[in-house]
Scaffold this motif. Structure first.
Motif, PDB file in Angstrom:
ATOM      1  N   VAL A 235      72.593  71.137 -43.639  1.00 14.89           N
ATOM      2  CA  VAL A 235      73.961  71.523 -43.645  1.00 14.89           C
ATOM      3  C   VAL A 235      75.791  70.860 -42.976  1.00 14.89           C
ATOM      4  O   VAL A 235      76.171  71.016 -43.185  1.00 14.89           O
ATOM      5  N   ILE A 236      74.700  70.471 -41.301  1.00 19.82           N
ATOM      6  CA  ILE A 236      75.753  70.000 -40.476  1.00 19.82           C
ATOM      7  C   ILE A 236      76.384  68.782 -41.477  1.00 19.82           C
ATOM      8  O   ILE A 236      77.646  68.291 -41.761  1.00 19.82           O
ATOM      9  N   ASP A 237      75.270  68.068 -41.908  1.00 20.99           N
ATOM     10  CA  ASP A 237      75.768  66.876 -42.930  1.00 20.99           C
ATOM     11  C   ASP A 237      76.339  67.070 -43.920  1.00 20.99           C
ATOM     12  O   ASP A 237      77.825  66.148 -44.132  1.00 20.99           O
ATOM     13  N   LEU A 238      76.616  68.127 -44.895  1.00 24.02           N
ATOM     14  CA  LEU A 238      76.983  68.947 -45.469  1.00 24.02           C
ATOM     15  C   LEU A 238      78.092  68.683 -45.285  1.00 24.02           C
ATOM     16  O   LEU A 238      79.585  68.495 -46.008  1.00 24.02           O
ATOM     17  N   CYS A 239      78.828  69.909 -44.451  1.00 22.48           N
ATOM     18  CA  CYS A 239      79.854  70.338 -43.852  1.00 22.48           C
ATOM     19  C   CYS A 239      80.649  69.529 -43.625  1.00 22.48           C
ATOM     20  O   CYS A 239      81.594  68.898 -44.094  1.00 22.48           O
TER      21      CYS A 239
ATOM     22  N   GLN B 209      77.371  64.576 -34.613  1.00 20.29           N
ATOM     23  CA  GLN B 209      78.600  63.315 -33.953  1.00 20.29           C
ATOM     24  C   GLN B 209      79.242  63.717 -33.155  1.00 20.29           C
ATOM     25  O   GLN B 209      79.257  63.179 -32.301  1.00 20.29           O
ATOM     26  N   LYS B 210      79.823  64.817 -32.979  1.00 16.28           N
ATOM     27  CA  LYS B 210      81.521  65.184 -32.462  1.00 16.28           C
ATOM     28  C   LYS B 210      80.109  66.022 -31.490  1.00 16.28           C
ATOM     29  O   LYS B 210      79.995  66.969 -32.121  1.00 16.28           O
ATOM     30  N   ASN B 211      79.760  66.202 -29.855  1.00 18.63           N
ATOM     31  CA  ASN B 211      79.722  66.868 -29.395  1.00 18.63           C
ATOM     32  C   ASN B 211      79.497  66.838 -28.333  1.00 18.63           C
ATOM     33  O   ASN B 211      80.169  65.604 -27.157  1.00 18.63           O
TER      34      ASN B 211
END
Length: 294
Positions: free
Chosen positions: A240-244, A266-268
């Motif tokens: 779901v993170i990839d989809l967002c 990716q941004k953390n």
């Protein structure tokens, strides 16, 4: 592309995300994460007003700083053109070189126009006591105060639409709405008092927040996930993170004494102590809002 029919062309990314989430909600499958969950409104607690009073000083400081930065980034600039009514006397030397761009024309800069959704992990581990800098507070207290202070600070800034959601409990009851997009933050202050419980249903929370963001009018969408642990289900959470991210939602993970976010987002940002959370959230929004207003 030239030969494609209208229904074959890629549409707006956020509309596509909304349609994808709606399809997921209608289809069968693992309800732990593939269905867009409905958040239960966190109950209002009478201590909410006292919580507002406790963060009033911090809120005022953050609001004035963020508001000032946004205003500075929105100040009207000037651009030189070849025609106009106002001469830029400092650029007259250009005529000698054949450059006739000596007329000054104002350039308006856009306001932030950003929807921000803050997801806060309220799992059982958030009951841990943090450093002495936070005066013996628990992680959940620091997270609660930080989220409220930031939401109150962001709300009056033109073009910014904040929301706050807690995730905790279990798969049957994973998401609790604290402030929805468009709601008055002060009126919902009692909902911030919801206590920590259960585990870390992060995937369900991101599905919910993504759907809520897809319905907002703002062009830019930002989701900030604050957690002190690993999600219950890593694979669906990553999906779901990839989809967002493919749908142009800016995803940021803040790990409180955990590096698990570095493998998901990716941004953390990883902070060594919950006491740093408030400063981290402020700096993050400072960069985000001034960048979007430029």
């Amino acid at each position: 592309m030239l030969n494609a029919k209208g229904d074959e062309l890629l549409g707006d990314a956020h509309k596509s995300l909304k349609a994808e989430l709606e399809r997921s909600a209608e289809q069968g499958g693992d309800t732990h994460y593939q269905t867009v969950r409905r958040a239960v409104e966190a109950p209002k607690h009478p201590m909410g007003r006292q919580l507002v009073d406790s963060v009033k000083s911090t809120t005022s400081k953050i609001r004035s700083q963020l508001y000032g930065l946004v205003q500075a980034s929105q100040r009207t600039g000037n651009r030189n053109r070849r025609s106009g009514k106002r001469l830029d006397t400092r650029s007259l030397h250009r005529v000698v070189a054949g450059d006739t761009r000596v007329f000054r024309s104002p350039v308006e800069r856009q306001r932030p126009n950003t929807a921000v959704h803050i997801l806060v992990d309220m799992s059982g581990s958030m009951r841990r006591i943090v450093s002495s800098e936070a005066q013996g507070k628990t992680r959940e207290q620091v997270a609660r105060e930080s989220a409220l202070a930031l939401a109150l600070a962001l709300e009056p800034i033109p073009g910014v639409n904040p929301a706050v959601t807690y995730f905790c409990g279990d798969s049957s009851q994973p998401v609790f709405s604290v402030v929805k997009h468009g709601e008055n933050v002060l009126n919902q202050s009692g909902r911030f008092m919801l206590g920590s419980r259960g585990n870390t249903p992060m995937a369900e929370a991101i599905w919910y927040a993504a759907y809520e963001l897809s319905k907002t009018r703002e062009d830019r969408k930002v989701m900030i996930v604050v957690t002190d642990g690993q999600p219950n289900r890593v694979a669906p959470c990553q999906a779901v993170i990839d989809l967002c991210e493919r749908s142009e939602i800016e995803m940021v993970g803040i790990g409180v004494e955990t590096s698990a976010v570095s493998s998901l987002f990716q941004k953390n940002i990883v902070i060594d102590d919950a006491a740093e959370l408030q400063r981290t959230l402020f700096r993050l929004m400072e960069r985000s809002l001034t960048a979007s207003a430029a």
